[in-house]
Design a protein around this motif. Structure first.
Motif, short mmCIF file in Angstrom:
data_model
loop_
_atom_site.label_atom_id
_atom_site.label_comp_id
_atom_site.label_asym_id
_atom_site.label_seq_id
_atom_site.Cartn_x
_atom_site.Cartn_y
_atom_site.Cartn_z
N MET A 1 -4.10 -2.40 3.69
CA MET A 1 -2.67 -2.21 3.93
C MET A 1 -2.24 -3.13 5.07
N THR A 2 -1.11 -3.75 4.90
CA THR A 2 -0.59 -4.63 5.94
C THR A 2 0.10 -3.80 7.02
N SER A 3 0.26 -4.41 8.18
CA SER A 3 0.87 -3.71 9.32
C SER A 3 2.39 -3.61 9.13
N ALA A 4 3.00 -2.79 9.96
CA ALA A 4 4.45 -2.65 9.94
C ALA A 4 5.13 -3.97 10.26
N ASP A 6 3.93 -6.96 9.63
CA ASP A 6 3.81 -7.79 8.43
C ASP A 6 4.86 -7.42 7.39
N GLN A 7 5.10 -6.12 7.25
CA GLN A 7 6.11 -5.66 6.30
C GLN A 7 7.50 -6.16 6.69
N LEU A 10 7.89 -9.75 5.85
CA LEU A 10 8.19 -9.90 4.42
C LEU A 10 9.63 -9.53 4.11
N MET A 11 10.13 -8.48 4.74
CA MET A 11 11.52 -8.08 4.51
C MET A 11 12.49 -9.17 4.96
N ASN A 14 12.33 -11.72 2.24
CA ASN A 14 13.02 -11.21 1.07
C ASN A 14 14.54 -11.27 1.27
N CYS A 99 11.19 -12.15 13.52
CA CYS A 99 10.16 -11.27 12.97
C CYS A 99 8.77 -11.89 13.08
N PHE A 161 8.55 -9.46 -4.29
CA PHE A 161 7.31 -8.88 -3.78
C PHE A 161 6.15 -8.92 -4.77
#
Length: 174
Positions: A1-4, A6-7, A10-11, A14, A99, A161
């Motif tokens: 699972m990626t870290s917060a 990392d999320q 990505l957001m 996106n 980010c 994604f």
């Protein structure tokens, strides 16, 4: 699972991808279509996209602790889709950079939001970013719906994604 973090990175990507796809369609509109009154929270595509741009600048100012606060709203609305797209791209790039520079402990760091008469309200970086992304998704959806009443087809915005359906434009951001 990626870290917060990392999320959130990505957001941010996106967000830039979805804005790019949306503006591809908006740039095909005539100026009359872009300005036309439509049924929505904001009365036109132009006004909705300007709102997104100004609110992104507001939250990015708070996140970067630059102190401009509500004065970011003093900038006049941009009048064309191409002007707005150039301005939005710049903010999207700055958001990705912000980010990318985050560390895990930054998400709980509190920053001030200038709320005018309500004063300086403290929120965490993590919650501010989540709100910014949700705000973008919310109003992009409204523009997407307004595009359905024009000759420019509303683009697919959710092909980012998952590898098996990723749009080629998304690859440039990953």
């Amino acid at each position: 699972m990626t870290s917060a973090v990392d999320q959130l990175r990505l957001m941010a990507r996106n967000n830039a991808y979805a804005n790019s796809r949306l503006y591809e369609a908006c740039n095909r509109l005539s100026q009359l279509e872009f300005l036309a009154a439509r049924t929505n929270f904001f009365p036109s595509i132009k006004d909705t996209l300007n709102h997104l741009w100004e609110v992104d600048r507001y939250y990015l100012d708070a996140l970067r602790e630059q102190g401009e606060g509500l004065s970011v709203f003093d900038v006049p609305f941009l009048q064309t889709a191409s002007e707005l797209w150039r301005a939005q791209k710049k903010v999207d790039h700055q958001l990705i950079g912000f980010c990318d520079d985050l560390g895990e402990t930054d998400l709980d760091r509190e920053i001030c939001h200038d709320r005018g008469k309500a004063g300086q309200i403290r929120e965490t970086v993590g919650n501010t970013l989540l709100h910014l992304f949700q705000h973008q998704i919310h109003h992009r959806g409204q523009v997407h719906a307004m595009l359905a009443g024009t000759h420019a087809a509303p683009p697919q915005l959710d092909e980012f994604f998952l590898k098996f359906e990723r749009h080629p434009a998304a690859e440039d951001l990953l």
